[in-house]
Design a protein around this motif. Structure first.
Motif, PDB file in Angstrom:
ATOM      1  N   ARG A  45       0.828  -1.196   0.000  1.00 60.13           N
ATOM      2  CA  ARG A  45       0.000   0.000   0.000  1.00 60.13           C
ATOM      3  C   ARG A  45       0.865   1.251   0.000  1.00 60.13           C
ATOM      4  NH1 ARG A  45      -4.798  -1.355   4.411  1.00 60.13           N
ATOM      5  NH2 ARG A  45      -5.494  -3.317   3.465  1.00 60.13           N
ATOM      6  N   GLU A  46       0.268   2.338  -0.398  1.00 63.86           N
ATOM      7  CA  GLU A  46       0.987   3.618  -0.404  1.00 63.86           C
ATOM      8  C   GLU A  46       1.553   3.927   0.979  1.00 63.86           C
ATOM      9  OE1 GLU A  46      -0.765   6.852  -3.347  1.00 63.86           O
ATOM     10  OE2 GLU A  46      -2.349   5.957  -2.124  1.00 63.86           O
ATOM     11  N   GLY A  47       2.761   4.497   0.989  1.00 64.63           N
ATOM     12  CA  GLY A  47       3.379   4.913   2.242  1.00 64.63           C
ATOM     13  C   GLY A  47       4.227   3.855   2.905  1.00 64.63           C
ATOM     14  N   GLU A  48       4.156   2.615   2.446  1.00 65.32           N
ATOM     15  CA  GLU A  48       4.945   1.554   3.066  1.00 65.32           C
ATOM     16  C   GLU A  48       6.361   1.534   2.490  1.00 65.32           C
ATOM     17  OE1 GLU A  48       2.925  -2.144   2.753  1.00 65.32           O
ATOM     18  OE2 GLU A  48       1.184  -1.509   3.941  1.00 65.32           O
ATOM     19  N   THR A  49       7.197   0.664   3.060  1.00 68.03           N
ATOM     20  CA  THR A  49       8.581   0.496   2.612  1.00 68.03           C
ATOM     21  C   THR A  49       8.784  -0.926   2.100  1.00 68.03           C
ATOM     22  OG1 THR A  49       9.409   2.130   4.190  1.00 68.03           O
ATOM     23  CG2 THR A  49      11.009   0.547   3.308  1.00 68.03           C
ATOM     24  N   VAL A  50       9.436  -1.049   0.951  1.00 65.47           N
ATOM     25  CA  VAL A  50       9.659  -2.366   0.365  1.00 65.47           C
ATOM     26  C   VAL A  50      11.146  -2.583   0.142  1.00 65.47           C
ATOM     27  CG1 VAL A  50       7.418  -2.362  -0.784  1.00 65.47           C
ATOM     28  CG2 VAL A  50       9.414  -1.496  -2.004  1.00 65.47           C
ATOM     29  N   GLU A  51      11.530  -3.859   0.087  1.00 65.48           N
ATOM     30  CA  GLU A  51      12.923  -4.225  -0.175  1.00 65.48           C
ATOM     31  C   GLU A  51      12.966  -5.359  -1.188  1.00 65.48           C
ATOM     32  OE1 GLU A  51      17.010  -5.715   2.100  1.00 65.48           O
ATOM     33  OE2 GLU A  51      15.092  -5.627   3.178  1.00 65.48           O
ATOM     34  N   ILE A  52      13.780  -5.163  -2.220  1.00 72.07           N
ATOM     35  CA  ILE A  52      13.970  -6.176  -3.259  1.00 72.07           C
ATOM     36  C   ILE A  52      15.435  -6.629  -3.195  1.00 72.07           C
ATOM     37  CG2 ILE A  52      13.835  -6.657  -5.720  1.00 72.07           C
ATOM     38  CD1 ILE A  52      11.823  -4.361  -5.950  1.00 72.07           C
ATOM     39  N   ALA A  88      -4.400   3.303  -0.272  1.00 73.40           N
ATOM     40  CA  ALA A  88      -4.475   2.930   1.144  1.00 73.40           C
ATOM     41  C   ALA A  88      -5.573   1.910   1.397  1.00 73.40           C
ATOM     42  CB  ALA A  88      -4.701   4.175   1.994  1.00 73.40           C
ATOM     43  N   ASN A  89      -6.728   2.079   0.714  1.00 71.63           N
ATOM     44  CA  ASN A  89      -7.802   1.096   0.789  1.00 71.63           C
ATOM     45  C   ASN A  89      -7.824   0.328  -0.523  1.00 71.63           C
ATOM     46  OD1 ASN A  89      -8.715   1.974   3.348  1.00 71.63           O
ATOM     47  ND2 ASN A  89      -9.802   3.669   2.386  1.00 71.63           N
ATOM     48  N   PRO A  90      -7.338  -0.889  -0.542  1.00 71.07           N
ATOM     49  CA  PRO A  90      -7.259  -1.638  -1.792  1.00 71.07           C
ATOM     50  C   PRO A  90      -8.646  -1.963  -2.331  1.00 71.07           C
ATOM     51  CG  PRO A  90      -6.770  -3.063   0.066  1.00 71.07           C
ATOM     52  CD  PRO A  90      -6.864  -1.679   0.608  1.00 71.07           C
ATOM     53  N   PRO A  91      -8.733  -2.254  -3.615  1.00 70.38           N
ATOM     54  CA  PRO A  91     -10.034  -2.564  -4.215  1.00 70.38           C
ATOM     55  C   PRO A  91     -10.659  -3.823  -3.611  1.00 70.38           C
ATOM     56  CG  PRO A  91      -8.401  -2.106  -5.908  1.00 70.38           C
ATOM     57  CD  PRO A  91      -7.658  -2.244  -4.617  1.00 70.38           C
ATOM     58  N   ILE A  92     -11.970  -3.854  -3.674  1.00 73.81           N
ATOM     59  CA  ILE A  92     -12.742  -5.022  -3.256  1.00 73.81           C
ATOM     60  C   ILE A  92     -13.599  -5.451  -4.441  1.00 73.81           C
ATOM     61  CG2 ILE A  92     -14.492  -5.902  -1.666  1.00 73.81           C
ATOM     62  CD1 ILE A  92     -13.561  -3.834   0.354  1.00 73.81           C
ATOM     63  N   LEU A  93     -13.532  -6.715  -4.793  1.00 74.36           N
ATOM     64  CA  LEU A  93     -14.302  -7.255  -5.915  1.00 74.36           C
ATOM     65  C   LEU A  93     -15.433  -8.123  -5.387  1.00 74.36           C
ATOM     66  CD1 LEU A  93     -11.420  -8.262  -8.367  1.00 74.36           C
ATOM     67  CD2 LEU A  93     -12.818  -6.192  -8.415  1.00 74.36           C
ATOM     68  N   ILE A  94     -16.641  -7.830  -5.839  1.00 72.17           N
ATOM     69  CA  ILE A  94     -17.831  -8.594  -5.442  1.00 72.17           C
ATOM     70  C   ILE A  94     -18.502  -9.090  -6.716  1.00 72.17           C
ATOM     71  CG2 ILE A  94     -20.041  -8.554  -4.238  1.00 72.17           C
ATOM     72  CD1 ILE A  94     -18.957  -6.265  -2.548  1.00 72.17           C
ATOM     73  N   GLN A  95     -18.578 -10.401  -6.864  1.00 69.68           N
ATOM     74  CA  GLN A  95     -19.181 -10.981  -8.057  1.00 69.68           C
ATOM     75  C   GLN A  95     -20.613 -11.415  -7.780  1.00 69.68           C
ATOM     76  OE1 GLN A  95     -15.259 -13.379  -9.320  1.00 69.68           O
ATOM     77  NE2 GLN A  95     -16.920 -13.579 -10.792  1.00 69.68           N
ATOM     78  N   PHE A  96     -21.452 -11.263  -8.779  1.00 66.16           N
ATOM     79  CA  PHE A  96     -22.831 -11.710  -8.684  1.00 66.16           C
ATOM     80  C   PHE A  96     -23.369 -11.885 -10.099  1.00 66.16           C
ATOM     81  CE2 PHE A  96     -22.542  -7.150  -8.300  1.00 66.16           C
ATOM     82  CZ  PHE A  96     -23.443  -6.671  -9.224  1.00 66.16           C
ATOM     83  N   PRO A  97     -24.307 -12.776 -10.273  1.00 61.69           N
ATOM     84  CA  PRO A  97     -24.848 -13.650  -9.235  1.00 61.69           C
ATOM     85  C   PRO A  97     -23.839 -14.737  -8.851  1.00 61.69           C
ATOM     86  CG  PRO A  97     -25.738 -14.284 -11.341  1.00 61.69           C
ATOM     87  CD  PRO A  97     -24.924 -13.043 -11.582  1.00 61.69           C
ATOM     88  N   ARG A  98     -24.042 -15.320  -7.678  1.00 65.21           N
ATOM     89  CA  ARG A  98     -23.166 -16.423  -7.285  1.00 65.21           C
ATOM     90  C   ARG A  98     -23.429 -17.657  -8.131  1.00 65.21           C
ATOM     91  NH1 ARG A  98     -20.902 -16.064  -2.252  1.00 65.21           N
ATOM     92  NH2 ARG A  98     -19.761 -17.907  -2.942  1.00 65.21           N
ATOM     93  N   LEU A  99     -24.664 -17.813  -8.558  1.00 69.18           N
ATOM     94  CA  LEU A  99     -25.036 -18.934  -9.414  1.00 69.18           C
ATOM     95  C   LEU A  99     -25.815 -18.401 -10.602  1.00 69.18           C
ATOM     96  CD1 LEU A  99     -25.373 -21.962 -10.055  1.00 69.18           C
ATOM     97  CD2 LEU A  99     -27.425 -21.940  -8.600  1.00 69.18           C
ATOM     98  N   GLU A 100     -25.337 -18.693 -11.789  1.00 73.05           N
ATOM     99  CA  GLU A 100     -25.980 -18.254 -13.022  1.00 73.05           C
ATOM    100  C   GLU A 100     -26.361 -19.490 -13.840  1.00 73.05           C
ATOM    101  OE1 GLU A 100     -27.006 -15.159 -15.979  1.00 73.05           O
ATOM    102  OE2 GLU A 100     -27.099 -15.542 -13.827  1.00 73.05           O
ATOM    103  N   ARG A 101     -27.677 -19.690 -13.997  1.00 73.88           N
ATOM    104  CA  ARG A 101     -28.162 -20.835 -14.769  1.00 73.88           C
ATOM    105  C   ARG A 101     -28.716 -20.354 -16.101  1.00 73.88           C
ATOM    106  NH1 ARG A 101     -31.852 -24.336 -10.718  1.00 73.88           N
ATOM    107  NH2 ARG A 101     -32.863 -22.310 -10.481  1.00 73.88           N
TER     108      ARG A 101
END
Length: 500
Positions: free
Chosen positions: A53-60, A154-167
């Motif tokens: 997330r933004e503002g953090e520190t990373v190491e490669i 800072a707030n990562p995306p949230i994915l919500i799929q619907f319908p849960r069942l598609e016939r």
């Protein structure tokens, strides 16, 4: 024979020159490599992918792995690239000097660790713009495998799929929706995967932010992705579905953020269900609560997801909410909790309730199942309550005025009627040709007496006029059927006058 010999000699010379040229080239390449960097030397880079997330520190990190114990990191320059064919972005020389190209500030720190024989790239307070591929390299010939850095908000995306069942029955179109929160669908690549029964997950296609679509071989344009910015959703339409399309489909963004999946069942055994909506038209005032019913035939409401759509005047139909078989309800971003969906197993129907309706709720509401089966719709017309109150007040005033007018008219009619009766009553007791004074015997007697006393005429003989008047009075009274009054001449004033 001589020509053959000459040709063989020419071919031998050409071959010799080519061998010499290859040796020279190989020698040059060998000289370009740092001393001791052979085929048994490699750079092991980790991690392969990194999401922060933004503002953090990373190491490669890049570990120098070599069979030669003399190959240690402080003997070589290390460079960092965005791609193997790209330009150098960062460098750490063997003397400790650091080079940064334009756009790379001191947030990017380079270091080496002799103990672990590794190089490190540390990025402090990462930003969205830092998202890229970072590859370590030595002398432009030896590279690590690269690290894909993905910096999220800072707030990562949230994915919500619907319908849960598609016939869906064969030959129809399946519509899979993936709603995203905390990010803009127009600026995000989305990847669609599917998981067949008993098999591993496989990539289907990618819909890039720029609009281009990349498909896996074997997936034709029957698989068509769309983006619905108004509802912040990704949509995958599968047209002319077959039994082989049955699978669980997933949407993913930013590499590792995945939706909850939609199970697509394609069947040819069931008839399509039928949806009947009621009432077809409903007119209500602002502030009330309305209920729209959708009856399902040839299927059970407890086994089928239902979706509600809204089409306002002059606009296209828009999805507003879905009610899934597990009881979960998902609403569009512009729909409040005034809209509620219920199931009625007794009547096998779905019910949409809208509380405290307003003018903006005026629209046609459709229920749908299986993505392509829709009801005929219910037209909801919401009227302005203020206007209705004003109309009622005006109507009440008009009615009040009319009632007052009618009451006055009745009073006037009664008064006229009573006046007519009084006039008729007076006329009944008044003889024709006589005045009121003439009908009064006392007044008549006194008048005659007064006249006689005021006109002194000693030698004038009294006329018989008083007697005539008296007779007339008696006659009138008999005709009027009034009570008869017997009067004696000796005691009446008339007798006194007569004697005089």
């Amino acid at each position: 024979m001589w020509r053959i010999f000459m040709n063989i000699q020419e071919l031998s010379c050409c071959l010799l020159f080519q061998i010499i040229f290859v040796v020279i080239i190989c020698s040059d390449l060998w000289l370009l490599l740092p001393t001791g960097l052979t085929a048994n030397t490699s750079l092991i880079q980790s991690p392969g992918a990194l999401v922060v997330r933004e503002g953090e520190t990373v190491e490669i990190r890049c570990v120098l792995n070599s069979t030669n114990v003399n190959n240690i990191v402080n003997k070589f320059h290390v460079h960092w690239y965005n791609s193997r064919n790209g330009k150098i972005k960062l460098s750490l020389y063997d003397n400790g000097i650091t080079y940064r190209s334009l756009g790379f500030s001191e947030r990017f720190q380079l270091s080496r660790n002799v103990t672990s024989n590794s190089y490190s790239l540390t990025i402090r307070e990462v930003k969205i713009a830092d998202s890229a591929d970072y590859i370590c390299g030595l002398w432009g010939h030896l590279f690590g495998d690269g690290t894909k850095l993905n910096v999220t908000i800072a707030n990562p995306p949230i994915l919500i799929q619907f319908p849960r069942l598609e016939r869906v029955t064969e030959g129809h179109t399946a519509r899979l929706r993936c709603s995203m929160e905390n990010a803009e669908v127009g600026n995000t690549d989305v990847h669609w995967y599917r998981e067949l029964p008993g098999l591993d997950m496989e990539w289907v296609l990618t819909h890039e932010a720029g609009g281009s679509v990349r498909r896996r071989p074997g997936f034709t344009e029957r698989f068509q992705p769309f983006k619905d910015a108004s509802n912040s959703s990704f949509i995958l339409n599968v047209t002319n579905v077959t039994l082989n399309d049955s699978a669980v489909y997933y949407c993913t963004v930013w590499g590792d953020i995945r939706g909850n999946g939609t199970q697509l069942k394609v069947t040819n055994l069931l008839d399509d269900p039928v949806l009947i909506q009621s009432p077809p038209v409903s007119k209500v005032a602002e502030g009330v609560t309305v209920q729209l019913q959708c009856v399902l035939h040839k299927a059970g409401v407890n086994d089928t997801d239902v979706h509600w759509n809204q089409q306002r005047p002059g606009k296209n139909s828009e999805w507003i909410m879905s009610h899934f078989v597990d009881g979960k309800v998902t609403r569009s971003g512009c729909i409040s909790d005034r809209f509620k969906s219920f199931r009625n197993a007794m009547s096998n129907s779905y019910i949409l309730t809208i509380a405290n309706v307003s003018i903006n709720d005026t629209a046609v509401y459709n229920c749908s199942v299986w993505s392509y089966i829709y009801g005929a719709g219910s037209q909801l017309n919401v009227t302005d309550q203020t206007y209705e109150k004003l109309s009622l007040k005006i109507l009440g005033g008009i009615v009040a005025c009319v009632l007052v007018f009618i009451l006055l008219f009745i009073i006037l009619a009664i008064a006229v009627c009573y006046m007519k009766k009084w006039v008729c009553f007076q006329h009944m007791f008044k003889p024709e040709g006589n005045s009121t004074e003439d009908l009064n015997p006392v007044y008549s007697t006194v008048a005659v007496e007064t006249k006689t006393n005021t006109e002194p005429a000693p030698n004038v003989t009294m006329s018989a006029e008083p007697e005539i008047l008296y007779a007339d009075i008696q006659f009138a009274r008999k005709n009027a059927k009034a009570p008869t009054l017997e009067v004696s001449e000796e005691t009446t004033e008339y007798a006194a006058i007569k004697r005089t």
